[in-house]
Design a protein around this motif. Structure first.
Motif, PDB file in Angstrom:
ATOM      1  N   PHE B 323      58.728  28.801 106.893  1.00  0.00           N
ATOM      2  CA  PHE B 323      59.908  28.897 107.665  1.00  0.00           C
ATOM      3  C   PHE B 323      60.558  27.339 107.775  1.00  0.00           C
ATOM      4  CE2 PHE B 323      61.016  27.507 112.210  1.00  0.00           C
ATOM      5  CZ  PHE B 323      62.353  28.137 112.179  1.00  0.00           C
ATOM      6  N   GLU B 324      59.646  26.390 108.044  1.00  0.00           N
ATOM      7  CA  GLU B 324      60.042  24.956 107.953  1.00  0.00           C
ATOM      8  C   GLU B 324      60.822  24.771 106.686  1.00  0.00           C
ATOM      9  OE1 GLU B 324      60.015  22.774 110.145  1.00  0.00           O
ATOM     10  OE2 GLU B 324      58.803  23.991 111.667  1.00  0.00           O
ATOM     11  N   TYR B 326      62.079  26.690 104.506  1.00  0.00           N
ATOM     12  CA  TYR B 326      63.594  27.587 104.521  1.00  0.00           C
ATOM     13  C   TYR B 326      64.597  26.948 105.184  1.00  0.00           C
ATOM     14  CZ  TYR B 326      60.469  30.894 101.943  1.00  0.00           C
ATOM     15  OH  TYR B 326      59.514  31.323 101.053  1.00  0.00           O
ATOM     16  N   ARG B 327      64.003  26.588 106.428  1.00  0.00           N
ATOM     17  CA  ARG B 327      64.862  26.022 107.467  1.00  0.00           C
ATOM     18  C   ARG B 327      65.785  24.625 106.840  1.00  0.00           C
ATOM     19  NH1 ARG B 327      63.564  24.317 113.451  1.00  0.00           N
ATOM     20  NH2 ARG B 327      63.114  22.389 112.440  1.00  0.00           N
ATOM     21  N   ASP B 328      64.930  23.964 106.355  1.00  0.00           N
ATOM     22  CA  ASP B 328      65.231  22.692 105.853  1.00  0.00           C
ATOM     23  C   ASP B 328      66.528  22.777 105.038  1.00  0.00           C
ATOM     24  OD1 ASP B 328      63.603  21.333 107.032  1.00  0.00           O
ATOM     25  OD2 ASP B 328      62.145  20.633 105.464  1.00  0.00           O
ATOM     26  N   VAL B 330      68.477  25.633 104.315  1.00  0.00           N
ATOM     27  CA  VAL B 330      69.489  26.448 104.987  1.00  0.00           C
ATOM     28  C   VAL B 330      70.251  25.540 105.829  1.00  0.00           C
ATOM     29  CG1 VAL B 330      69.872  28.250 106.616  1.00  0.00           C
ATOM     30  CG2 VAL B 330      67.946  28.641 104.893  1.00  0.00           C
ATOM     31  N   GLU B 331      69.896  24.875 106.643  1.00  0.00           N
ATOM     32  CA  GLU B 331      70.486  23.746 107.565  1.00  0.00           C
ATOM     33  C   GLU B 331      71.273  22.759 106.651  1.00  0.00           C
ATOM     34  OE1 GLU B 331      68.169  23.134 111.898  1.00  0.00           O
ATOM     35  OE2 GLU B 331      67.383  21.911 110.112  1.00  0.00           O
ATOM     36  N   ALA B 385      59.479  34.707 107.802  1.00  0.00           N
ATOM     37  CA  ALA B 385      60.089  33.256 107.697  1.00  0.00           C
ATOM     38  C   ALA B 385      61.555  33.160 107.360  1.00  0.00           C
ATOM     39  CB  ALA B 385      59.093  32.506 106.675  1.00  0.00           C
ATOM     40  N   ARG B 388      63.673  34.258 109.921  1.00  0.00           N
ATOM     41  CA  ARG B 388      63.692  33.128 111.191  1.00  0.00           C
ATOM     42  C   ARG B 388      64.764  32.178 110.851  1.00  0.00           C
ATOM     43  NH1 ARG B 388      57.815  31.576 112.646  1.00  0.00           N
ATOM     44  NH2 ARG B 388      59.038  29.987 113.717  1.00  0.00           N
ATOM     45  N   ALA B 389      64.514  31.726 109.339  1.00  0.00           N
ATOM     46  CA  ALA B 389      65.357  30.559 108.951  1.00  0.00           C
ATOM     47  C   ALA B 389      66.774  31.003 109.145  1.00  0.00           C
ATOM     48  CB  ALA B 389      64.979  30.269 107.374  1.00  0.00           C
TER      49      ALA B 389
END
Lengths: 89, 585
Positions: B323-324, B326-328, B330-331, B385, B388-389
């Protein structure tokens, strides 16, 4: 002066391969001085398997075994016998 | 020998990644790991270092003896061989020479042993009799256990490379390339591999010059040799003389200038002459590469390969870890889309670090969605994950290696399950992600009209689609020349997929290597592709090409292309229609 070298021919089918060379080196290492294996103008330490292998002796290759000291005559004879015997294979 | 070693040698290979670099060679063993490091030993410690070597030999010997003693009588023959190995361990050409090298050169035991063994190999290679030559070369393998003992449980590894080098290897597996600290690599040269091998793709992604498929470069190059690598021309030079160096430094400057010109156009939209806007996106493997996509003017991430987090590690990554990451990505890209492709390998093998050859035909084996549907837990962890991302930007999910209709239904069902479980837990997530499937297996290309009913978009993975359709292993030098993106069968297949997508109102994107070649852009646009995704550094030159295409003309060209019988014919039509666009930018 007794002869200090013997001429032999490799008779076994696979030539002077690692296991045969190991048997020869075993004997050569018992010698007091260096025992030489000579093919053409290439002379190597018969006490080293790897050195012997670099000679690249196939079946029928002529080989000269030479000793530097008369006290190793027995060694010379044993090696010659081993080769003539085809390394017991 | 020394004068032979320092003569300038030019080798021709496959230029798999453009650019020019000049640097020192760093040889990676054929196994890819256990790179031997060289370091100096202080005079007062030489005795200690020699003892370290003696102990390593003794341990190797004891292990062999134990083997001999435990061997059954039936294996007497085998035991003889082991006895020979024991004798070889103490052979003065190996043992004595290594001790001597440590002493005389003041180097560590590993390096001394490696040097002695490599000298022996050279010696053996000169033997005229092929049979004896090979048998003799076998003996050097007795040094392997000594080396292992010296290096301990944690052998020196490609990941420990600590200076800027040109990596020289037989070939590199994805697991190995994933361990390399890539910022330390100036260039790649390999014996095997071609344009579309993993090493080639990685090199292009990271804009590292690479010349691959050089046959025997690992034999010709020694550690620390000065090399020039010209990935643009597929050429490399060992021991360059000064004139050569000057010539290549000039070429490198010209290359940088040309690249800078193209780069400047990267940040403007890619609009065709008749006003069609094409999304030109980047493919990434490492989260860090997002920066490269942005720098090159990418309109989003068309393919985020997620295998990386599963390679060379003892356990599967956790949901929060994924998740961490992917979020990086995506953001950073928001609001532009990020297309996350779910795991496209056999995860068990990646985790267990088994060699890739345990399956006879890994390309046709248990991988991608097949593996994920079998290992539901691994899959669900990843989908959770991703969902959530998705709450942090614009996410599309992409299923790889789909070959049947049921697989896509099953994958969607699991996506629902994952969403429901997240909902029950009250987690922050977004279920409204676009769902896509890779078109890389011919069966789903043929069934595209049916598959289109179940997804929001198709992403055509041309690398595998071409490989599977033409039955060409793109990593195999002997057949890699038959790997032809412009083969009429491929063009027809792409058209079929594109037509099915248009009729059903789903998006059709290309994310294979084919999209990254500017000359292919007129073909892909003529076929109706609306989104191209590629290695970040190709984005500016593809955008440039898109701007000079008229989609009306491109469609007419496709009509002509579809009449052609060979890739050569297709190329001729392309040349006639857009020859003026194809000149080296």
């Amino acid at each position: 002066m007794k002869e200090t070298s013997k001429h032999v021919v490799i008779t076994n089918e696979l030539g002077l391969h690692a296991r045969a060379a190991a048997k020869m080196a075993d004997i050569a290492r018992e010698a007091e001085s260096t025992v030489w294996a000579i093919k053409g103008d290439h002379a190597v330490d018969a006490g080293s398997i790897i050195d012997l292998l670099t000679l690249g002796c196939s079946e029928g290759s002529p080989l000269t075994i030479r000793i530097d000291s008369q006290s190793d005559l027995n060694i010379l004879n044993r090696i010659a016998l081993l080769i003539e015997d085809g390394f017991g294979e | 020998m020394s004068d032979k070693e320092t003569r300038e040698i030019t080798l021709k290979g496959i230029g798999a990644s453009p650019g020019i670099c000049i640097g020192k060679a760093y040889l990676v063993d054929k196994a890819g790991v256990d790179v031997v490091k060289k370091y100096a030993i202080h005079e007062s410690d030489l005795e200690k270092e020699k003892n370290r070597f003696r102990i390593a030999v003794k341990k190797a010997k004891d292990d062999l003896h134990a083997l001999v003693e435990n061997s059954h009588e039936d294996f007497r023959e085998h035991a003889d061989i082991l006895e020979t190995h024991v004798a070889l361990l103490k052979d003065k050409m190996l043992y004595g020479k290594t001790i001597e090298t440590i002493e005389k050169e003041g180097v560590n035991a590993e390096w001394a042993l490696r040097k002695v063994v490599s000298d022996l190999q050279t010696l053996f290679r000169r033997m005229p009799d092929a049979y004896l030559r090979e048998r003799a070369a076998d003996v050097v393998h007795v040094s392997d256990p000594i080396m292992r003992n010296l290096m301990g449980a944690d052998p020196a590894n490609v990941k420990d490379i600590d200076k800027r080098v040109i990596l020289v290897a037989a070939d590199l597996s994805p697991a190995e390339t994933s361990q390399i600290q890539l910022e330390r690599i100036m260039g790649f040269v390999t014996d095997l591999g071609g344009m579309t091998s993993h090493t080639g793709i990685i090199a292009r992604t990271l804009e590292i010059p690479a010349v691959l498929g050089l046959d025997d470069v690992t034999r010709r190059v020694q550690n620390e040799d000065l090399l020039v690598v010209d990935g643009t021309r597929g050429e490399m030079v060992i021991h360059p003389v000064e004139d050569t160096l000057v010539r290549f430094v000039r070429r490198r400057m010209a290359y940088e200038v040309r690249k800078a010109t193209i780069m400047r156009g990267g940040h403007f939209p890619a609009q065709t002459l008749d006003g069609v806007t094409v999304q030109v996106m980047g493919n990434i493997e490492l989260p860090e590469e997002v920066v490269s996509v942005r720098d090159h003017g990418g309109d989003g991430i068309g393919l985020y390969r997620t295998e990386f987090q599963y390679l060379s590690r003892p356990l599967f990554p956790s949901e929060s870890e994924l998740f961490e990451k992917y979020r990086d990505v995506v953001e950073v890209m928001a609001p532009q889309p990020v297309t996350i492709r779910t795991l496209d390998i056999n995860g068990d093998k990646a985790i267990a670090r088994h060699s890739e050859t345990t399956e006879k035909n890994p390309a046709l084996g248990l991988r991608g969605i097949r593996y994920c549907l079998k290992e539901a837990d691994v899959f669900k962890t990843q989908i959770r994950a991703i969902l959530r991302a998705a709450a942090f930007g614009n996410v599309r999910i992409l299923f790889p290696m789909v070959s049947t209709y049921d697989e896509i239904l099953e994958a969607k069902r699991m996506l629902d399950e994952a969403a429901e479980s997240l909902d029950r837990e009250g987690a922050k997530f977004d279920r409204n992600v676009a769902i896509g499937m890779m078109i890389e297996v011919p069966s789903v290309a043929i069934m595209a009209d049916i598959m289109a009913k179940e997804v929001d978009f198709f992403s055509i993975g041309t690398n595998d689609l071409i490989q599977y359709t033409l039955a060409i292993d793109r990593g195999n030098r002997h057949v890699s020349h038959l790997y032809q993106p412009l083969h009429p069968a491929i063009i027809r297949m792409l058209r079929q997929v594109s037509d099915a997508a248009r009729e059903n109102g789903v998006g059709v994107f290309i994310c294979g290597e084919m999209a990254g070649e500017p000359i292919h852009a007129p073909v892909l646009l003529g076929l109706g592709m609306t989104e191209l995704s590629m290695n970040p550094q190709s984005i500016p030159s593809v955008k440039r090409m898109v701007r000079s295409v008229n989609t009306e003309d491109a469609r007419e060209m496709i009509t002509d292309i579809l009449r052609e019988a060979t890739a050569e014919g297709v190329r001729r039509v392309l040349q006639a229609a857009c020859g003026d666009l194809m000149r080296d930018p």
